[in-house]
Motif scaffolding. Structure first.
Motif, PDB file in Angstrom:
ATOM      1  N   VAL A 143       0.851  -1.194   0.000  1.00 52.02           N
ATOM      2  CA  VAL A 143       0.000   0.000   0.000  1.00 52.02           C
ATOM      3  C   VAL A 143       0.885   1.241   0.000  1.00 52.02           C
ATOM      4  CG1 VAL A 143      -1.915   1.131   1.168  1.00 52.02           C
ATOM      5  CG2 VAL A 143      -1.652  -1.354   1.340  1.00 52.02           C
ATOM      6  N   ASN A 144       0.851   1.955  -1.118  1.00 50.59           N
ATOM      7  CA  ASN A 144       1.699   3.145  -1.263  1.00 50.59           C
ATOM      8  C   ASN A 144       0.962   4.354  -0.697  1.00 50.59           C
ATOM      9  OD1 ASN A 144       3.286   5.254  -2.063  1.00 50.59           O
ATOM     10  ND2 ASN A 144       3.075   4.894  -4.271  1.00 50.59           N
ATOM     11  N   ILE A 145       1.336   4.730   0.535  1.00 44.90           N
ATOM     12  CA  ILE A 145       0.732   5.925   1.147  1.00 44.90           C
ATOM     13  C   ILE A 145       1.805   6.996   1.311  1.00 44.90           C
ATOM     14  CG2 ILE A 145      -1.178   4.783   2.347  1.00 44.90           C
ATOM     15  CD1 ILE A 145       0.573   4.756   4.896  1.00 44.90           C
ATOM     16  N   ILE A 182       2.670  -2.095   4.244  1.00 48.80           N
ATOM     17  CA  ILE A 182       2.423  -0.653   4.156  1.00 48.80           C
ATOM     18  C   ILE A 182       3.756   0.033   3.856  1.00 48.80           C
ATOM     19  CG2 ILE A 182       1.573   1.396   5.349  1.00 48.80           C
ATOM     20  CD1 ILE A 182      -0.659  -0.618   4.946  1.00 48.80           C
ATOM     21  N   LYS A 183       3.761   0.863   2.796  1.00 51.56           N
ATOM     22  CA  LYS A 183       5.013   1.518   2.385  1.00 51.56           C
ATOM     23  C   LYS A 183       5.072   2.923   2.966  1.00 51.56           C
ATOM     24  CE  LYS A 183       8.043   2.287  -1.517  1.00 51.56           C
ATOM     25  NZ  LYS A 183       8.269   1.985  -2.920  1.00 51.56           N
ATOM     26  N   LEU A 184       6.133   3.194   3.722  1.00 52.70           N
ATOM     27  CA  LEU A 184       6.223   4.444   4.483  1.00 52.70           C
ATOM     28  C   LEU A 184       7.238   5.423   3.901  1.00 52.70           C
ATOM     29  CD1 LEU A 184       6.046   3.118   8.159  1.00 52.70           C
ATOM     30  CD2 LEU A 184       4.182   3.858   6.664  1.00 52.70           C
ATOM     31  N   SER A 185       7.035   6.687   4.315  1.00 54.09           N
ATOM     32  CA  SER A 185       7.901   7.781   3.858  1.00 54.09           C
ATOM     33  C   SER A 185       8.906   8.152   4.943  1.00 54.09           C
ATOM     34  CB  SER A 185       7.033   8.997   3.540  1.00 54.09           C
ATOM     35  OG  SER A 185       7.850  10.136   3.391  1.00 54.09           O
ATOM     36  N   PRO A 186      10.121   8.542   4.512  1.00 51.70           N
ATOM     37  CA  PRO A 186      11.088   9.014   5.511  1.00 51.70           C
ATOM     38  C   PRO A 186      10.798  10.465   5.921  1.00 51.70           C
ATOM     39  CG  PRO A 186      12.048   9.154   3.310  1.00 51.70           C
ATOM     40  CD  PRO A 186      10.675   8.518   3.145  1.00 51.70           C
ATOM     41  N   ASN A 187       9.876  11.121   5.226  1.00 52.58           N
ATOM     42  CA  ASN A 187       9.642  12.560   5.477  1.00 52.58           C
ATOM     43  C   ASN A 187       8.690  12.785   6.656  1.00 52.58           C
ATOM     44  OD1 ASN A 187      10.989  12.605   3.078  1.00 52.58           O
ATOM     45  ND2 ASN A 187       9.312  13.409   1.866  1.00 52.58           N
ATOM     46  N   CYS A 207       7.240  -1.592   4.214  1.00 54.14           N
ATOM     47  CA  CYS A 207       8.291  -1.338   3.234  1.00 54.14           C
ATOM     48  C   CYS A 207       8.815   0.064   3.523  1.00 54.14           C
ATOM     49  CB  CYS A 207       7.750  -1.426   1.801  1.00 54.14           C
ATOM     50  SG  CYS A 207       9.001  -1.032   0.555  1.00 54.14           S
ATOM     51  N   ALA A 208      10.104   0.181   3.762  1.00 54.45           N
ATOM     52  CA  ALA A 208      10.702   1.486   4.059  1.00 54.45           C
ATOM     53  C   ALA A 208      12.042   1.570   3.323  1.00 54.45           C
ATOM     54  CB  ALA A 208      10.906   1.656   5.560  1.00 54.45           C
ATOM     55  N   ILE A 209      12.213   2.582   2.492  1.00 58.81           N
ATOM     56  CA  ILE A 209      11.419   3.800   2.402  1.00 58.81           C
ATOM     57  C   ILE A 209      10.984   4.081   0.962  1.00 58.81           C
ATOM     58  CG2 ILE A 209      12.475   4.980   4.369  1.00 58.81           C
ATOM     59  CD1 ILE A 209      14.425   6.346   2.476  1.00 58.81           C
TER      60      ILE A 209
END
Ligand SMILES: Cc1cc2nc3c(=O)[nH]c(=O)nc-3n(C[C@H](O)[C@H](O)[C@H](O)COP(=O)(O)O)c2cc1C
Length: 326
Positions: A143-145, A182-187, A207-209
């Motif tokens: 899931v690209n959020i 779930i794919k997470l952002s480093p921001n 999934c990071a990042i």
């Protein structure tokens, strides 16, 4: 009978070392994963990747409706990695379901699982999209959020907010028939805090990042940004230390839970992949490196990991996974 030299003995021993991993119950021949969005979704390409020893493939992110994406130029190599503003172009879920079904058949022969990446504009749409994409029976859903090239209509990425990220996770889990990543952002201030929330909401893996940014690269003669969209997500070697720190923080925070992590961001060779495993990643996503090293990068990384294991006397990835977490 020919005698075998020390080097040959070491290579022969390394060949026997097991690189297999199980991600959320899904068996992979090795820990290398094609990161989302890097290659198209053609059966020929996936077939070739499977022949060349890839561990799993992630599709480009798919939305309910077709998306054209941004104008060219959308991808620029700026010397330390890529900056991209592809804009999540994809043919929409109806077409993607057929493409994933076909690709899955091609990959199954090699024991290579397929991860379907999805992206939606609202929490409700994430549920609808999950129902549709499940018809293709992917092995896992990602899931690209966390895309930094979001439309101006979105004020922030879903993953900027741990509560909203958890709501998306619950919605996807309600409709999914397979494990959910779930794919997470480093921001964000604390990627570990977001990871904990989504795992509490039912995520099977993180999934990071995703790419960092957005950033800008200028053409100094025209004083204008090179990307048509002006800004884009930064990926490749320049972001690797940030990705490693994120995976480190997440794995520490998730210790004691069954959740697993795909470490992604700037991985170019076996050294980088081993680093991700040492900070706790179950498998390793590879994206921008394909632009520099071609399709052989997956096999080169697996071979390098086996050599490392041979040198250190490890027989499986479990023996050194998370060793740096202390
Ligand atoms: C050209 C390009 C397109 C991408 N498209 C997607 C996408 O559709 N969905 C997604 O989740 N991530 C997308 N990403 C992010 C990658 O999957 C990956 O998380 C990021 O690039 C960091 O890994 P890398 O340094 O190995 O490239 C894209 C990255 C690039 C360079």
């Amino acid at each position: 009978m020919e005698s075998i030299g020390t080097d040959q003995k070491e290579t022969a021993a390394a060949d026997k070392l097991d690189l297999g991993v199980t991600l959320c119950g899904v068996r992979m021949p090795n820990p290398t994963v094609l990161a989302s969005g890097i290659l198209g979704l053609s059966q020929e390409v996936f077939d070739r990747l499977a022949h060349l020893g890839i561990g799993a493939v992630t599709t480009k992110s798919c939305s309910l409706q077709p998306r054209v994406g941004w104008h060219n130029p959308t991808i620029v190599n700026w010397g330390h990695g890529l900056i991209n503003a592809v804009g999540l172009s994809n043919p929409g879920v109806e077409v993607m379901v057929d493409e994933i079904r076909t690709a899955k058949l091609a990959l199954k022969k090699h024991g290579v699982p397929i991860i379907a990446s999805i992206f939606a504009n609202t929490i409700f749409d994430f549920g609808t999209l999950t129902r549709y994409i499940s018809e293709a029976e992917p092995d896992l859903i990602e899931v690209n959020i966390s895309c930094p090239n979001i439309d101006t209509q979105h004020e922030e990425m879903f993953s900027s907010n741990a509560y909203v990220s958890a709501q998306v996770t619950r919605m996807v889990k309600r409709h999914a028939r397979c494990p959910v990543i779930i794919k997470l952002s480093p921001n964000v201030d604390s990627i570990a805090a977001v990871a904990k929330e989504v795992v509490n909401a039912g995520a099977d893996a993180i999934c990071a990042i995703n790419s960092l940014g957005p950033g800008i690269i200028l053409d100094i003669d025209t004083a204008r940004p090179i990307l048509a969209n002006r800004t884009g997500g930064v990926s490749g070697p320049a972001i690797r230390p940030i990705a490693v720190r994120c995976v480190y923080d997440i794995c520490k925070a998730l210790k004691g839970t069954p959740a697993q992590v795909i470490g992604t961001g700037g991985v170019t060779d076996a050294r980088d992949a081993i680093e991700m495993i040492l900070v706790g990643a179950t498998c390793v996503g590879i994206g921008s490196a394909i632009y520099h090293h071609g399709f052989n990068v997956f096999n080169d990384i697996s071979t390098g990991i086996q050599e490392y294991m041979g040198r250190h006397g490890y027989h499986s990835l479990e023996e050194f996974r998370g060793k740096a977490l202390g």
